[in-house]
Scaffold this motif. Structure first.
Motif, PDB file in Angstrom:
ATOM      1  N   VAL A 271      36.907  44.862  10.607  1.00 34.88           N
ATOM      2  CA  VAL A 271      37.503  43.575  10.099  1.00 34.88           C
ATOM      3  C   VAL A 271      36.611  42.439   9.460  1.00 34.88           C
ATOM      4  O   VAL A 271      36.557  42.195   8.535  1.00 34.88           O
ATOM      5  CB  VAL A 271      38.726  43.087  10.896  1.00 34.88           C
ATOM      6  CG1 VAL A 271      39.171  41.717  10.507  1.00 34.88           C
ATOM      7  CG2 VAL A 271      39.760  44.181  11.271  1.00 34.88           C
TER       8      VAL A 271
ATOM      9  N   LYS B 123      34.743  43.831   6.466  1.00 31.62           N
ATOM     10  CA  LYS B 123      35.390  43.603   5.418  1.00 31.62           C
ATOM     11  C   LYS B 123      35.627  42.322   4.805  1.00 31.62           C
ATOM     12  O   LYS B 123      35.555  42.128   3.583  1.00 31.62           O
ATOM     13  CB  LYS B 123      37.059  44.180   5.678  1.00 31.62           C
ATOM     14  CG  LYS B 123      37.982  44.347   4.467  1.00 31.62           C
ATOM     15  CD  LYS B 123      39.400  45.070   4.725  1.00 31.62           C
ATOM     16  CE  LYS B 123      40.049  45.143   3.523  1.00 31.62           C
ATOM     17  NZ  LYS B 123      41.504  45.609   3.864  1.00 31.62           N
ATOM     18  N   SER B 124      35.720  41.368   5.549  1.00 30.32           N
ATOM     19  CA  SER B 124      35.931  39.869   5.188  1.00 30.32           C
ATOM     20  C   SER B 124      34.499  39.184   4.895  1.00 30.32           C
ATOM     21  O   SER B 124      34.222  38.309   4.324  1.00 30.32           O
ATOM     22  CB  SER B 124      36.619  39.078   6.004  1.00 30.32           C
ATOM     23  OG  SER B 124      35.922  39.179   7.411  1.00 30.32           O
ATOM     24  N   GLN B 125      33.316  39.717   5.638  1.00 32.89           N
ATOM     25  CA  GLN B 125      32.268  38.970   5.625  1.00 32.89           C
ATOM     26  C   GLN B 125      30.981  39.906   5.691  1.00 32.89           C
ATOM     27  O   GLN B 125      29.931  40.022   6.517  1.00 32.89           O
ATOM     28  CB  GLN B 125      31.906  38.130   6.729  1.00 32.89           C
ATOM     29  CG  GLN B 125      33.152  37.171   7.129  1.00 32.89           C
ATOM     30  CD  GLN B 125      32.767  35.918   8.004  1.00 32.89           C
ATOM     31  OE1 GLN B 125      31.924  35.073   7.725  1.00 32.89           O
ATOM     32  NE2 GLN B 125      33.451  36.169   9.108  1.00 32.89           N
TER      33      GLN B 125
ATOM     34  N   ARG C 150      31.320  29.567   8.024  1.00 32.75           N
ATOM     35  CA  ARG C 150      32.020  31.078   7.801  1.00 32.75           C
ATOM     36  C   ARG C 150      31.654  31.918   9.146  1.00 32.75           C
ATOM     37  O   ARG C 150      32.466  32.810   9.555  1.00 32.75           O
ATOM     38  CB  ARG C 150      31.512  31.752   6.630  1.00 32.75           C
ATOM     39  CG  ARG C 150      31.708  31.425   5.303  1.00 32.75           C
ATOM     40  CD  ARG C 150      30.963  31.991   4.385  1.00 32.75           C
ATOM     41  NE  ARG C 150      31.425  33.427   4.345  1.00 32.75           N
ATOM     42  CZ  ARG C 150      30.544  34.503   3.727  1.00 32.75           C
ATOM     43  NH1 ARG C 150      29.513  33.859   3.043  1.00 32.75           N
ATOM     44  NH2 ARG C 150      30.889  35.664   3.683  1.00 32.75           N
TER      45      ARG C 150
END
Length: 303
Positions: free
Chosen positions: A212, A215-217, A252
């Motif tokens: 996860v 995928k996002s970072q 982030r």
């Protein structure tokens, strides 16, 4: 050495505080015409205690930490006595003085200790008619301001190794065995910090970087891997780029930057392809000591 003035940056002072267990160095430093810019002193106070919380086994006991903190407080108090007053400086030279030097040099970073020290060095060189030696382990700052020091005939920018050699050179009671021991302690400071930083980043990656996260970072995960790889290989080229990246992306991934910011000194020892890292310079200097290639004036005369 009445014609020489020493100006210290935060990283150098912090290193001196942490490697000087018995006040050996402080006693030597008292003899010097030594200055610390006020902005630098603020940076010292903000960062000098970071090593107490970086998971070094040396600081894993609460009672020890309290004792270390008291020792640090006492040493910081000594360096406070060497602090300049920016308000007085700006009163003499105008409120825009630091900004003027920033514009003249083309410095694009925020006003910091290195910039203010450079401006203060120019002032000291003109009004005290002395050569200024500015000691910093911040490689990017050293590279950036060296030409200004040279062309304005201010003096030179050196590092903590050079400062220790200078102390050795001017003090007859400072011998090569002591110099070698202190350089070894300085090396250990950096080597331990590199190892701990690498370990904490590896732990974060192992525990937090899953599918996860990637995928996002994806870019952050990649930068963590690249940084760890460079630390593994003691490759300090362009290391400050990682600091800048994670600082600008801390919203982030705040947890990563919270780890990194405790080890700012590691990022300051970055180098280019043609220069030694500070760690290599320490090793080379210790080798020269063993080969009896570092002399005092008396040694040269006698030989």
């Amino acid at each position: 050495m009445g014609n020489v003035c020493c100006l210290l940056d935060a990283c150098t002072v912090i290193n001196l505080i942490h490697i000087d267990d018995d006040d050996f160095l402080l006693k030597k430093i008292k003899r010097l015409d030594l200055h610390i810019n006020e902005t630098v002193f603020d940076e010292i106070r903000s960062n000098v205690y970071d090593r107490l919380s970086n998971n070094d086994s040396k600081y894993n006991n609460e009672e020890k930490v309290i004792l270390f903190k008291k020792e640090i407080d006492r040493k910081v108090s000594f360096f406070r006595g060497k602090k300049s007053d920016n308000a007085e400086l700006l009163k003499d030279l105008g409120s825009s003085y630091f900004n003027d030097i920033k514009e003249i040099t083309g410095y694009t970073k925020k006003t910091n200790g290195e910039l203010c020290s450079t401006a203060y060095a120019l002032y000291l060189s003109r009004f005290n008619e002395k050569k200024i030696f500015f000691y910093t382990d911040d490689f990017p700052a050293k590279e950036f301001f060296s030409d200004f020091f040279e062309f304005q005939q201010i003096g030179q920018i050196k590092d903590t190794v050079d400062f220790l050699i200078f102390l050795y050179w001017i003090d007859e009671d400072f011998n090569t065995v002591q110099l070698d021991r202190i350089l070894s302690d300085l090396y250990s400071q950096y080597a331990v910090e590199v190892t701990i930083l690498k370990g904490r980043l590896n732990a974060f990656y192992r525990e937090k970087v899953n599918g996860v996260f990637v995928k996002s970072q994806k870019d952050i995960a990649s930068m963590i891997r690249d940084l760890v790889s460079q630390l593994e290989n003691l490759d300090f080229r362009k290391l400050m780029c990682y600091w800048i990246y994670f600082e600008s992306n801390k919203s982030r991934c705040k947890e990563v930057f919270d780890i990194i910011k405790q080890f700012h000194s590691v990022f300051e020892i970055e180098t280019d392809t043609t220069s030694d890292t500070l760690l290599k310079k320490i090793q080379r200097t210790r080798s020269l000591i063993k080969k009896k290639k570092i002399y005092k004036w008396g040694d040269l005369i006698l030989n």
